[in-house]
Design an enzyme around this catalytic site. Structure first.
Site, PDB file in Angstrom:
ATOM      1  N   GLU A 131     -14.670  77.121  48.146  1.00 42.21           N
ATOM      2  CA  GLU A 131     -15.728  76.344  47.237  1.00 42.21           C
ATOM      3  C   GLU A 131     -16.800  77.515  47.092  1.00 42.21           C
ATOM      4  O   GLU A 131     -17.776  77.610  47.418  1.00 42.21           O
ATOM      5  CB  GLU A 131     -16.552  75.347  48.053  1.00 42.21           C
ATOM      6  CG  GLU A 131     -15.369  74.161  48.319  1.00 42.21           C
ATOM      7  CD  GLU A 131     -16.190  72.891  48.356  1.00 42.21           C
ATOM      8  OE1 GLU A 131     -15.846  72.088  47.439  1.00 42.21           O
ATOM      9  OE2 GLU A 131     -17.244  72.882  49.080  1.00 42.21           O
ATOM     10  N   GLY A 182     -16.892  66.758  45.046  1.00 41.45           N
ATOM     11  CA  GLY A 182     -18.047  66.134  45.164  1.00 41.45           C
ATOM     12  C   GLY A 182     -18.429  64.892  44.035  1.00 41.45           C
ATOM     13  O   GLY A 182     -18.001  63.782  44.193  1.00 41.45           O
ATOM     14  N   GLY A 183     -19.120  65.431  43.016  1.00 40.65           N
ATOM     15  CA  GLY A 183     -19.686  64.349  42.261  1.00 40.65           C
ATOM     16  C   GLY A 183     -18.623  63.637  41.763  1.00 40.65           C
ATOM     17  O   GLY A 183     -18.865  62.312  41.612  1.00 40.65           O
ATOM     18  N   ASN A 188     -15.763  64.154  48.633  1.00 43.21           N
ATOM     19  CA  ASN A 188     -16.704  64.469  49.615  1.00 43.21           C
ATOM     20  C   ASN A 188     -17.951  63.719  48.995  1.00 43.21           C
ATOM     21  O   ASN A 188     -18.593  64.002  48.065  1.00 43.21           O
ATOM     22  CB  ASN A 188     -17.264  65.923  49.639  1.00 43.21           C
ATOM     23  CG  ASN A 188     -18.269  66.291  50.512  1.00 43.21           C
ATOM     24  OD1 ASN A 188     -18.845  65.323  51.317  1.00 43.21           O
ATOM     25  ND2 ASN A 188     -18.818  67.376  50.221  1.00 43.21           N
ATOM     26  N   TRP A 189     -18.372  62.242  49.346  1.00 42.15           N
ATOM     27  CA  TRP A 189     -19.425  61.694  48.979  1.00 42.15           C
ATOM     28  C   TRP A 189     -20.770  62.251  49.209  1.00 42.15           C
ATOM     29  O   TRP A 189     -21.820  61.743  48.663  1.00 42.15           O
ATOM     30  CB  TRP A 189     -19.375  60.250  49.651  1.00 42.15           C
ATOM     31  CG  TRP A 189     -18.084  59.399  49.222  1.00 42.15           C
ATOM     32  CD1 TRP A 189     -16.835  59.502  48.160  1.00 42.15           C
ATOM     33  CD2 TRP A 189     -18.123  57.905  49.555  1.00 42.15           C
ATOM     34  NE1 TRP A 189     -16.201  58.935  48.086  1.00 42.15           N
ATOM     35  CE2 TRP A 189     -16.912  57.554  49.057  1.00 42.15           C
ATOM     36  CE3 TRP A 189     -18.718  57.142  50.375  1.00 42.15           C
ATOM     37  CZ2 TRP A 189     -16.338  56.276  48.982  1.00 42.15           C
ATOM     38  CZ3 TRP A 189     -18.234  55.848  50.516  1.00 42.15           C
ATOM     39  CH2 TRP A 189     -16.991  55.541  49.784  1.00 42.15           C
ATOM     40  N   LYS A 190     -20.858  63.298  50.078  1.00 40.44           N
ATOM     41  CA  LYS A 190     -21.993  63.875  50.552  1.00 40.44           C
ATOM     42  C   LYS A 190     -22.995  62.806  50.985  1.00 40.44           C
ATOM     43  O   LYS A 190     -22.556  61.622  51.475  1.00 40.44           O
ATOM     44  CB  LYS A 190     -22.592  64.691  49.601  1.00 40.44           C
ATOM     45  CG  LYS A 190     -21.858  65.783  49.033  1.00 40.44           C
ATOM     46  CD  LYS A 190     -22.187  66.901  47.999  1.00 40.44           C
ATOM     47  CE  LYS A 190     -21.206  67.596  47.620  1.00 40.44           C
ATOM     48  NZ  LYS A 190     -21.714  68.835  46.836  1.00 40.44           N
ATOM     49  N   GLU A 211     -23.394  73.674  51.916  1.00 34.40           N
ATOM     50  CA  GLU A 211     -24.783  72.696  52.191  1.00 34.40           C
ATOM     51  C   GLU A 211     -25.240  72.828  53.620  1.00 34.40           C
ATOM     52  O   GLU A 211     -26.383  72.876  54.047  1.00 34.40           O
ATOM     53  CB  GLU A 211     -24.588  71.418  51.439  1.00 34.40           C
ATOM     54  CG  GLU A 211     -24.617  71.326  49.981  1.00 34.40           C
ATOM     55  CD  GLU A 211     -24.083  70.391  49.423  1.00 34.40           C
ATOM     56  OE1 GLU A 211     -23.603  69.140  49.954  1.00 34.40           O
ATOM     57  OE2 GLU A 211     -23.705  70.587  48.217  1.00 34.40           O
ATOM     58  N   HIS A 254     -19.228  73.291  55.320  1.00 30.81           N
ATOM     59  CA  HIS A 254     -19.578  73.012  53.945  1.00 30.81           C
ATOM     60  C   HIS A 254     -20.751  73.789  53.472  1.00 30.81           C
ATOM     61  O   HIS A 254     -21.780  74.093  54.464  1.00 30.81           O
ATOM     62  CB  HIS A 254     -19.944  71.684  53.696  1.00 30.81           C
ATOM     63  CG  HIS A 254     -19.964  71.293  51.978  1.00 30.81           C
ATOM     64  ND1 HIS A 254     -21.180  71.893  51.585  1.00 30.81           N
ATOM     65  CD2 HIS A 254     -19.103  70.786  51.250  1.00 30.81           C
ATOM     66  CE1 HIS A 254     -21.030  71.515  50.221  1.00 30.81           C
ATOM     67  NE2 HIS A 254     -19.970  70.896  50.115  1.00 30.81           N
ATOM     68  N   GLY A 311     -21.572  71.456  41.989  1.00 29.98           N
ATOM     69  CA  GLY A 311     -22.505  70.620  41.603  1.00 29.98           C
ATOM     70  C   GLY A 311     -23.508  71.209  40.336  1.00 29.98           C
ATOM     71  O   GLY A 311     -24.321  70.650  40.062  1.00 29.98           O
ATOM     72  N   SER A 370     -17.315  71.579  41.132  1.00 31.85           N
ATOM     73  CA  SER A 370     -17.285  71.305  39.609  1.00 31.85           C
ATOM     74  C   SER A 370     -15.860  70.851  39.387  1.00 31.85           C
ATOM     75  O   SER A 370     -15.485  70.867  37.953  1.00 31.85           O
ATOM     76  CB  SER A 370     -18.058  72.073  38.923  1.00 31.85           C
ATOM     77  OG  SER A 370     -19.415  72.042  39.003  1.00 31.85           O
TER      78      SER A 370
HETATM   79  P1  PGA Z   1     -19.152  69.208  43.208  1.00 31.86           P
HETATM   80  O1  PGA Z   1     -18.816  69.094  44.826  1.00 31.86           O
HETATM   81  O2  PGA Z   1     -17.535  68.832  42.788  1.00 31.86           O
HETATM   82  O3  PGA Z   1     -19.828  68.179  42.891  1.00 31.86           O
HETATM   83  O4  PGA Z   1     -19.269  70.480  42.452  1.00 31.86           O
HETATM   84  C1  PGA Z   1     -17.891  69.827  45.467  1.00 31.86           C
HETATM   85  C2  PGA Z   1     -18.339  70.173  47.166  1.00 31.86           C
HETATM   86  O5  PGA Z   1     -19.496  70.371  47.388  1.00 31.86           O
HETATM   87  O6  PGA Z   1     -17.433  69.567  47.986  1.00 31.86           O
END
Ligand code: PGA
Length: 247
Positions: free
Chosen positions: A164, A229-230, A9-11, A95, A93, A170, A208
Site C-alpha cells: 500500500e 478502504g473507502g 478495511n473499514w478503518k 496509519e 497498516h 485515501g 484507492s
Molecule cells: P483506500 O484505503 O482504499 O481508502 O485508499 C486502503 C487502505 O488503507 O487499506
C-alpha cells in the site's frame, strides 16, 4: 494459480445500524470466485460474525497486540481474535505505523503472535510520497518485509502481504498497474529467497482501489487481490471489486 483475495478495511467507520445494512447487502451480492474478508472495528466483530453466518465471506480485525495476555490496557490479543472466529488480521497498516509509531519489529512481532494463534496476518508495507520521490521505494518495502521474514523464519510463507503506497491511500491517487506490479515483483522475489511457498503466497495491492481500476490492477502477474478502504464501505463498490477479482 493463486485465488484472488479481496479484503475490506473499514478503518474506524460504522455503527451497528450502518454495518447491518452493509453486511446484509453484501451477503446478498455474493458469492464470488474469490476469497473475500471484511476487517471491522473490534466492537463489531461479534455482530459481523452473526451477520455473515452462512456466507463465504470471512471476517477479521485491523490490528492485534504482540502480547499474549495480561496488563496491556486497551490492547486486543490474537488469542481473543481467534476466540471470536477471526481468520485474518491486518498488521502494520501505514496509519498504525504513522499515528502509533509502530516499528518494523513491532509489526513483525504482531504478525508472529497472530500466526501462533491461527490468525493469518495481512502485513502492510509501503513507501511515502517523499520516499518514492527519493527513489527509495524498493529499499523501504524490502526493509519492512525483511523484519517480518526474519522474525517468522520458515513460517513467513503463511502470511498475506499488502503493498500500500502511503501516497495512494485515501487520496484518490492510485499507483498505475505497472508501478504496483513492479513493487509486487520485488516483494515476490524477496519472498522467494525466504520460503519455497512464495509462488503460492498472495500479495495484495491497496490504495484507492475502486470498481473502475480494480480489474486492471488485478490482471497484473503478481497482484493477487486488494486491500480496500473507502470503497469497502459501499455495497455496490465493494461487490464490483470482488467481481473484478473473480475473473
Ligand atoms: P483506500 O484505503 O482504499 O481508502 O485508499 C486502503 C487502505 O488503507 O487499506
Amino acid at each position: 494459480m493463486r485465488k484472488k483475495l479481496v479484503v475490506g478495511n473499514w478503518k474506524m467507520n460504522g455503527s451497528r445500524a450502518v454495518n447491518a445494512q452493509l453486511l446484509a447487502g453484501f451477503k446478498d451480492s455474493g458469492p464470488w470466485n474469490a476469497d473475500v474478508v471484511v476487517c471491522v472495528p473490534f466492537p463489531y466483530i461479534a455482530e459481523t460474525a452473526l451477520a455473515l453466518t452462512g456466507s463465504a465471506t470471512a471476517y477479521g480485525a485491523q490490528d492485534c497486540s504482540a502480547h499474549e495476555q495480561g496488563a496491556f490496557t486497551g490492547e486486543v490479543s490474537s488469542t481473543m481474535l481467534a476466540d471470536v472466529g477471526c481468520r485474518y488480521v491486518i498488521v502494520g497498516h501505514s496509519e498504525r505505523r504513522a499515528y502509533h509509531a509502530e516499528s518494523d519489529q513491532l509489526v513483525a512481532d504482531k504478525a508472529k503472535a497472530a500466526l501462533a494463534h491461527g490468525v493469518t496476518p495481512i502485513v502492510c508495507v509501503g513507501e511515502t510520497r517523499s520516499e518514492r520521490e527519493a527513489g527509495q521505494t524498493e529499499s523501504v518495502v524490502k526493509r519492512q518485509l525483511a523484519a517480518v521474514i526474519h522474525t517468522l523464519g520458515h513460517c513467513c510463507g503463511e502470511i498475506v502481504v499488502a503493498y500500500e503506497p502511503v501516497w495512494a491511500i485515501g487520496t484518490g491517487l492510485t499507483a498505475t498497474p505497472e508501478q504496483a506490479q513492479a513493487v509486487h515483483a520485488v516483494l515476490r522475489a524477496q519472498l522467494h529467497a525466504a520460503t519455497d511457498r512464495a509462488s503460492s503466497m498472495r500479495i495484495l495491492y491497496g490504495g484507492s482501489v475502486k470498481a473502475e481500476n480494480a480489474a486492471e490492477l488485478f490482471s497484473q502477474a503478481d497482484i493477487d487481490g486488494g486491500l480496500i478502504g473507502g470503497a469497502s464501505l459501499k455495497v455496490g463498490d465493494f461487490a464490483a471489486i470482488c467481481l473484478a477479482a473473480a475473473h
